[in-house]
Enzyme design. Structure first.
Site, mmCIF file in Angstrom:
data_model
loop_
_atom_site.group_PDB
_atom_site.id
_atom_site.type_symbol
_atom_site.label_atom_id
_atom_site.label_comp_id
_atom_site.label_asym_id
_atom_site.label_seq_id
_atom_site.Cartn_x
_atom_site.Cartn_y
_atom_site.Cartn_z
ATOM 1 N N ALA A 1 -2.184 -1.407 -4.243
ATOM 2 C CA ALA A 1 -3.353 -0.513 -4.371
ATOM 3 C C ALA A 1 -3.000 0.811 -3.721
ATOM 4 C CB ALA A 1 -4.580 -1.122 -3.694
ATOM 5 N N HIS B 1 -4.461 15.420 3.606
ATOM 6 C CA HIS B 1 -3.851 14.416 4.487
ATOM 7 C C HIS B 1 -3.124 15.090 5.641
ATOM 8 C CE1 HIS B 1 -4.524 11.711 1.043
ATOM 9 N NE2 HIS B 1 -4.510 10.742 1.951
ATOM 10 N N LYS C 1 2.660 13.135 6.010
ATOM 11 C CA LYS C 1 2.690 12.419 4.718
ATOM 12 C C LYS C 1 3.874 12.872 3.873
ATOM 13 C CE LYS C 1 -0.257 10.876 0.937
ATOM 14 N NZ LYS C 1 0.304 9.516 1.009
ATOM 15 N N GLY D 1 0.824 -1.216 0.000
ATOM 16 C CA GLY D 1 0.000 0.000 0.000
ATOM 17 C C GLY D 1 0.846 1.249 0.000
ATOM 18 N N THR D 2 2.164 1.076 -0.004
ATOM 19 C CA THR D 2 3.038 2.259 0.001
ATOM 20 C C THR D 2 2.804 3.053 -1.277
ATOM 21 O OG1 THR D 2 4.669 0.954 1.183
ATOM 22 C CG2 THR D 2 5.442 3.032 0.246
ATOM 23 N N THR D 3 2.720 4.367 -1.126
ATOM 24 C CA THR D 3 2.520 5.232 -2.299
ATOM 25 C C THR D 3 3.826 5.955 -2.632
ATOM 26 O OG1 THR D 3 1.692 6.934 -0.799
ATOM 27 C CG2 THR D 3 0.051 5.569 -1.899
#
Ligand SMILES: NC(=O)C1=CN([C@@H]2O[C@H](COP(=O)(O)OP(=O)(O)OC[C@H]3O[C@@H](n4cnc5c(N)ncnc54)[C@H](OP(=O)(O)O)[C@@H]3O)[C@@H](O)[C@H]2O)C=CC1
Ligand SMILES: O=C(O)C1=N[C@H](C(=O)O)C[C@H](O)C1
Length: 234
Positions: A96, A131, A135, A71-73
């Site tokens: 994702a 966010h 982040k 899930g790391t972006t």
């Protein structure tokens, strides 16, 4: 299942709670300074780490035949390499940008709305994400997915731009406020009205549950999958 957590920050800790509630065991927690760990102790790995290490975490799992959920972006420039490696090694991999059920429904709404708006040139679309201040990446992975899905469905747009006002691009605004877990809004604006759809995460539980459900789902499978495969939507 025996789960390895690659990244033990806000998401790693939330995933741990949900995985234990669902009867799983956490056999490995990997953080910044952990180098020589044995990933083969785990049945499956869940990576919520940082952009600069996500690809090496994922490759290590695939090279050791451990199914991996990421899930790391902010690492998507290497996504195609991960896909190629997974196919070569007959591994199992899901990335994702957002694992929550609500956001995956929102992704489908966004595509449907973009198709409906495609011929209505009087509306200009924009994406906003909000966010927490810790982040690392901007725009969020979810905002990038939303913008790319609009580009696929809407004939007016070929690219997105961050914090720029360009009439031919989808403009994405990224705001960083206190502890906001994740808010995404798509707005179509004309001279006469505004249409907005919005998803507001109240906490991190939805993301974490989705990642654990994806880990349960991938066991025994080989291939590169998405949350649409897991949730059977789209
Ligand atoms: N797809 C989704 O549904 C969601 C995705 N995310 C994404 O997940 C990622 C993590 O988010 P979040 O938990 O909030 O962030 P945190 O900063 O709270 O956690 C990241 C963790 O990764 C650790 N880390 C640093 N280096 C390594 C390394 N080499 N190997 C393993 N772990 C390492 C950090 O350690 P240290 O602090 O010591 O540096 C930290 O504990 C982000 O990219 C975020 O965008 C978040 C929520 C949902
Ligand atoms: O960093 C976060 O917190 C989140 N990151 C993901 C993203 O970049 O889209 C998903 C969620 O919005 C929370």
């Amino acid at each position: 299942m025996k789960i390895a957590l690659l990244g033990y920050g806000k998401m790693g800790k939330t995933i741990e709670q949900i995985a234990i509630q669902r009867g799983h065991q956490i056999v490995l927690k990997v953080d910044k300074d952990d180098r020589d760990y044995d990933i083969t102790k785990a049945d499956v790995a869940i990576d919520f780490s940082i952009p600069s290490v996500a690809f090496s975490n994922i490759s290590n799992c695939i090279n050791n035949q451990i199914p991996v959920i990421s899930g790391t972006t902010g690492w998507l420039e290497d996504y195609n390499k991960a896909v190629t490696l997974c196919k070569e090694k007959q591994g199992a991999f899901i990335y994702a940008s957002n694992f929550s059920l609500g956001v995956n429904i929102f992704f489908e709404l966004n595509k449907t709305l973009a198709r409906m708006m495609s011929n209505l040139k009087q509306y200009k679309v924009s994406v906003e994400e909000i966010h927490h201040t810790q982040k690392l990446d901007a725009p969020s992975g979810t905002a990038i997915t939303l913008a790319n899905d609009i580009i696929k469905e809407h004939s007016n747009y070929k690219e997105w731009k961050l914090e720029e006002s360009d009439k031919d691009a989808i403009n994405i605004t990224a705001k960083r406020i206190d502890d906001v877990p994740g808010t995404h809004a798509i707005t179509y604006e004309s001279e006469v009205d505004t249409i907005t759809i919005e998803h507001v995460a109240h906490n991190r539980q939805g993301f974490a549950l989705g990642a654990v459900v994806a880990a349960e789902w991938i066991m025994g499978k080989t291939g590169v999958f998405t949350m649409n495969d897991v949730l059977n939507i789209g």
